[in-house]
Design an enzyme around this catalytic site. Structure first.
Site, PDB file in Angstrom:
ATOM      1  N   HIS A 145      10.379  14.059 -59.427  1.00 32.18           N
ATOM      2  CA  HIS A 145       9.679  15.314 -59.536  1.00 32.18           C
ATOM      3  C   HIS A 145       8.823  15.662 -61.112  1.00 32.18           C
ATOM      4  CE1 HIS A 145      12.529  17.080 -62.489  1.00 32.18           C
ATOM      5  NE2 HIS A 145      13.436  16.446 -61.864  1.00 32.18           N
TER       6      HIS A 145
ATOM      7  N   CYS B   8      17.924  13.016 -61.812  1.00 32.61           N
ATOM      8  CA  CYS B   8      16.568  12.879 -61.218  1.00 32.61           C
ATOM      9  C   CYS B   8      15.698  12.097 -61.983  1.00 32.61           C
ATOM     10  CB  CYS B   8      16.299  14.223 -60.743  1.00 32.61           C
ATOM     11  SG  CYS B   8      16.833  14.798 -59.121  1.00 32.61           S
TER      12      CYS B   8
END
Length: 513
Positions: A413, A432
């Site tokens: 992301h 992440c």
């Protein structure tokens, strides 16, 4: 009766008498693959594979002994393949020689195909699809081809980077006897023309590492040495400024022995990997802090990334990117909500409002006014809320997330904290992977669809959350390399940020006997 026929019959008798459940030894060493050997020789009518008609070791047998003698060039231990016995072939009976050679071959093939160690037993954060380990097909292939070199070449990792790493291991092992005393970490050397008593030692190391021409001869920090330092910094993931500060000097202090260990474990990681990466795929190197898009073996895109901190490691696994979400909301995982957000909420009553969070109690779909909650009475044990951050400039996921649903709840992301990409070591996330150029990555993954860069930008400029499925899923491989050959075949080294190398190296050094 001819000797070879008698030997065949004796081999049959020995194998048929061997107990399925009992260990089978020759000398003081166990024969690991006795069941496979029994099946193979039964199918081949107990014909010898490694002997001439005169009962002497044939050319393949001698080639196997030579291969095992140098197998440490690939980070493996010769003694795991009966090298002690193979050095004394003439003292073994014909039957014992045959079985020892076949067992050594089978174990070696198994290790070259899938690694000596089991990835998931070494570290739980390394999730990979187990590779086929059965070496029996290669024994049959050896009978038909009579070419040991071809059979072993077929089971080694085919990627050219493996060969580069193997050669680097050979070269660095030659330096392990060189004195490598620690350089003092201060003062900083940063100006061309500077003098320092460490210059000669620094230059000597850079020559040994092929960063500086051997004919270089100076006592000051000249332009040629400055350029060599920058090249060294680039290969070690350091800031490429030519400044010999603490981090660069620490990297220069890493001994060839330590580099040999790093190459040993990374060659093993190569053997773990499934080589079917895909015609087009996304590759993330956690320890290298980079993302690459490869298509038809060509580098299409590369960018810095931010990965998980040591206590919230980014896992190693492979999956497929299936869709993108533009202007995403962020549903905060419960662990992060109670460990990170709850203390922030208690410290600042306006935290939720300032960062655009809505609060949902339990499974309710109706937002709760956070001011109606006595946050001082909320603990990790009784926390029963979902925190959802609205799309916008402060959203932790930025403007785009790239989804490949998985058991770790990890994905790629964007991020609003773009200043962190300026750091050389970028382990700041909660697991992440934050990408530095999300628009370029989205444009690449959506190439050939109606989602051109102008349409993507138009969508991002709105406040609407939009899910866009890829026309064709793209494999993503999240890996962990502390030593690797880059796309140009140049060796690189990185810090072992998750402290995995020592554990794997210890497992690699455990003898089978």
């Amino acid at each position: 009766m001819p000797k070879s026929a008698f030997a065949d019959e004796k081999l049959r008798q020995i194998l048929e008498r061997s107990d399925e459940n009992a260990s089978f030894t020759i000398g003081d060493q166990a024969i690991f693959n006795i069941s496979l050997l029994r099946s193979f020789y039964q199918d081949s009518q107990f014909r010898f594979l490694w002997h001439t008609k005169q009962g002497r070791p044939n050319a393949m047998a001698l080639e196997l002994v030579d291969t095992i003698a140098s197998i440490d060039d690939e980070g493996l231990l010769p003694n795991d393949y009966h090298y002690k016995l193979l050095q004394e072939l003439d003292t073994l009976s014909e039957i014992d020689r045959e079985l020892v050679l076949s067992d050594a071959f089978l174990t070696l093939v198994s290790h070259l195909k899938a690694g000596k160690t089991d990835a998931q037993q070494i570290k739980s954060e390394w999730k990979s699809i187990p590779k086929a380990r059965d070496p029996s097909p290669q024994l049959i292939q050896l009978v038909s081809t009579q070419s040991l070199s071809k059979v072993l070449a077929d089971v080694r990792p085919a990627d050219a980077r493996y060969a580069v790493m193997k050669q680097a291991l050979i070269s660095l092992r030659k330096l392990t006897e060189v004195e490598w005393l620690p350089l003092t970490l201060s003062p900083v050397i940063k100006t061309i023309g500077a003098s320092d008593p460490r210059i000669v030692d620094i230059a000597t190391r850079l020559k040994l590492l092929n960063e500086l021409p051997p004919e270089w001869n100076n006592t000051v920090y000249d332009e040629e040495l400055f350029a060599a330092v920058k090249q060294f910094q680039q290969r070690h993931g350091l800031k490429e400024d030519g400044v010999l500060g603490k981090e660069s000097l620490k990297a220069l202090n890493i001994t060839p022995t330590d580099r040999v260990r790093a190459l040993t474990v990374n060659l093993e990681r190569f053997r773990w990997l499934d080589e079917k990466l895909g015609n087009k795929y996304v590759l993330v190197n956690i320890a290298g802090f980079y993302l690459r898009v490869i298509e038809n073996n060509e580098l299409m895109l590369e960018m810095p990334v931010i990965v998980g901190r040591e206590f919230r490691k980014t896992p190693v696994f492979s999956d497929k990117i299936r869709y993108l979400v533009m202007n995403p909301q962020w549903v905060v995982p419960t662990t992060l909500a109670v460990e990170d957000k709850l203390p922030a909420i208690k410290a600042d009553p306006n935290y939720l409002k300032h960062f655009g969070f809505s609060v949902y109690e339990g499974s309710s779909r109706t937002a709760t006014d956070p001011n109606d909650i006595d946050w001082n009475r909320v603990t990790k044990r009784n926390f029963n809320f979902r925190l959802v951050q609205d799309a916008g400039p402060l959203n932790a996921l930025g403007q785009i997330k790239f989804m490949f649903p998985n058991e770790f709840d990890v994905y790629l992301h964007d991020t609003p904290a773009r200043e962190l990409f300026a750091q050389a070591q970028r382990d700041f996330s909660s697991g992440c992977i934050r990408v530095s150029a999300p628009l370029l990555l989205a444009e690449n993954l959506l190439a050939g669809t109606e989602w051109n860069v102008d349409r993507i930008k138009l969508q991002l400029s709105s406040s609407e959350t939009k899910t866009v499925h890829l026309k064709q899923v793209v494999p993503v491989h999240i890996e962990y390399w502390t030593a690797f050959a880059d796309i140009n075949g140049v060796m690189n080294f990185r810090a072992d940020i998750y402290k995995r190398d020592a554990v794997l190296y210890a497992a690699m050094q455990q003898p089978l006997f």
